[in-house]
Structures are given as structure tokens and as C-alpha cells.
Design an enzyme around this catalytic site. Sequence first.
Site, mmCIF file in Angstrom:
data_model
loop_
_atom_site.group_PDB
_atom_site.id
_atom_site.type_symbol
_atom_site.label_atom_id
_atom_site.label_comp_id
_atom_site.label_asym_id
_atom_site.label_seq_id
_atom_site.Cartn_x
_atom_site.Cartn_y
_atom_site.Cartn_z
ATOM 1 N N HIS A 53 0.835 -1.194 0.000
ATOM 2 C CA HIS A 53 0.000 0.000 0.000
ATOM 3 C C HIS A 53 0.873 1.248 0.000
ATOM 4 C CE1 HIS A 53 1.092 0.104 4.213
ATOM 5 N NE2 HIS A 53 0.391 -0.964 4.506
HETATM 6 P P1 TYD Z 1 -2.222 -3.844 7.377
HETATM 7 O O1 TYD Z 1 -2.234 -2.393 7.031
HETATM 8 O O2 TYD Z 1 -2.673 -4.804 6.320
HETATM 9 O O3 TYD Z 1 -0.772 -4.268 7.865
HETATM 10 P P2 TYD Z 1 0.629 -4.178 7.091
HETATM 11 O O4 TYD Z 1 0.527 -3.106 6.076
HETATM 12 O O5 TYD Z 1 1.594 -3.830 8.125
HETATM 13 O O6 TYD Z 1 0.892 -5.507 6.486
HETATM 14 O O7 TYD Z 1 -3.086 -4.020 8.694
HETATM 15 C C1 TYD Z 1 -3.559 -5.258 9.148
HETATM 16 C C2 TYD Z 1 -4.850 -5.036 9.927
HETATM 17 O O8 TYD Z 1 -4.614 -4.250 11.093
HETATM 18 C C3 TYD Z 1 -5.886 -4.288 9.118
HETATM 19 O O9 TYD Z 1 -7.150 -4.881 9.412
HETATM 20 C C4 TYD Z 1 -5.882 -2.889 9.656
HETATM 21 C C5 TYD Z 1 -5.397 -3.063 11.091
HETATM 22 N N1 TYD Z 1 -4.571 -1.930 11.563
HETATM 23 C C6 TYD Z 1 -5.061 -1.063 12.526
HETATM 24 O O10 TYD Z 1 -6.207 -1.203 13.003
HETATM 25 N N2 TYD Z 1 -4.269 -0.046 12.980
HETATM 26 C C7 TYD Z 1 -3.013 0.146 12.479
HETATM 27 O O11 TYD Z 1 -2.310 1.096 12.924
HETATM 28 C C8 TYD Z 1 -2.510 -0.736 11.469
HETATM 29 C C9 TYD Z 1 -1.145 -0.549 10.887
HETATM 30 C C10 TYD Z 1 -3.327 -1.758 11.047
#
Ligand code: TYD
Length: 140
Positions: A53
Site C-alpha cells: 500500500h
Molecule cells: P495492514 O495495514 O494490512 O498491515 P501491514 O501493512 O503492516 O501488512 O493491517 C492489518 C490489519 O490491522 C488491518 O485490518 C488494519 C489493522 N490496523 C489497525 O487497526 N491499525 C493500524 O495502525 C494498522 C497498521 C493496522
Amino acid sequence: MNHMDQVRMLEFPVNGDERGHLVIVEGLQDIPFEMKRLFYIFGSDPEVVRGQHANRKSQFVLINVAGTSKVKVKDGRGNEAIYCLNRPHTGLFIPTMVWKDMYDFSEDSVLLCISDEHYDPAEYIRNYDEYVKAVLEENE
Ligand code: TYD
């Protein structure tokens, strides 16, 4: 403007003595923003790719406080770079509007992510085509 030009490794001061090491990360001093949020990623298998992302508002510093991982950044115009996070006193600064993939996690990897924004899913761009479009729009 190409945000990817600002991606860089940061080196943090280490206070070491016979008791061990202490790494210091001060907002606006050792990283280029005030911190509002931190989260950390561990227990990811080596074949997992995370991130995938870009963020319209959030900036990040990524630190592998234990173990190792790799981060691939893309600018949406065909340029990419790969950074190996393998030292607990270095961090990768990623500004807004840079596409990022985290992968190649070692079994003991703990990837600490520091941000200047609270979590807001609306500022995440999770579709690569949408990201490329947003980059083009930004430069019109
Ligand atoms: P995600 O953004 O997919 O993690 P990464 O990019 O690190 O692989 O996030 C995984 C899940 O956690 C998603 O359902 C959103 C949630 N989340 C939060 O609630 N707060 C946060 O600060 C982050 C980074 C994720």
C-alpha cells in the site's frame, strides 16, 4: 515531485556499555517527524508479503529491532528500490505516497513501524492501479 527520492536509511545513536545497548529515537531529532503511533509486525512467514500500500498522509520509519526483513519501495512510475533491514540501530524513512512491500521476514523478525499519524484506513491506497493514478494526478 518524486516522494521516493526522500526514502533513506537513518542511523540512530547507540548508548552501549557493559550492560548492553540502548538505541534512542527522538521525534523530530532522529526521525523527521513527531510520532503519534507505533505498531510492530512479528510472526510473519518468509513467503508472506505485507504492506502493499501507499499512504496519502502517513510517513513511516521502519526498524527491524530483531531479525531481518526487506522493504521494496516503488514510485508508481517504474522506479523501485530494495532496502535490507538488518541492524537494530538503523531505520528506513518512507514519506507519503510511496508504495511499499515488506517481505523476506526472518523467523525472529520484529519490525517496528513508527508513524506521524493515527490509523485512518481512508488514507491507505491498497490498489496499485489506483496508486499510479494518484501519482499522475499529483504531478499534473
Ligand atoms: P495492514 O495495514 O494490512 O498491515 P501491514 O501493512 O503492516 O501488512 O493491517 C492489518 C490489519 O490491522 C488491518 O485490518 C488494519 C489493522 N490496523 C489497525 O487497526 N491499525 C493500524 O495502525 C494498522 C497498521 C493496522
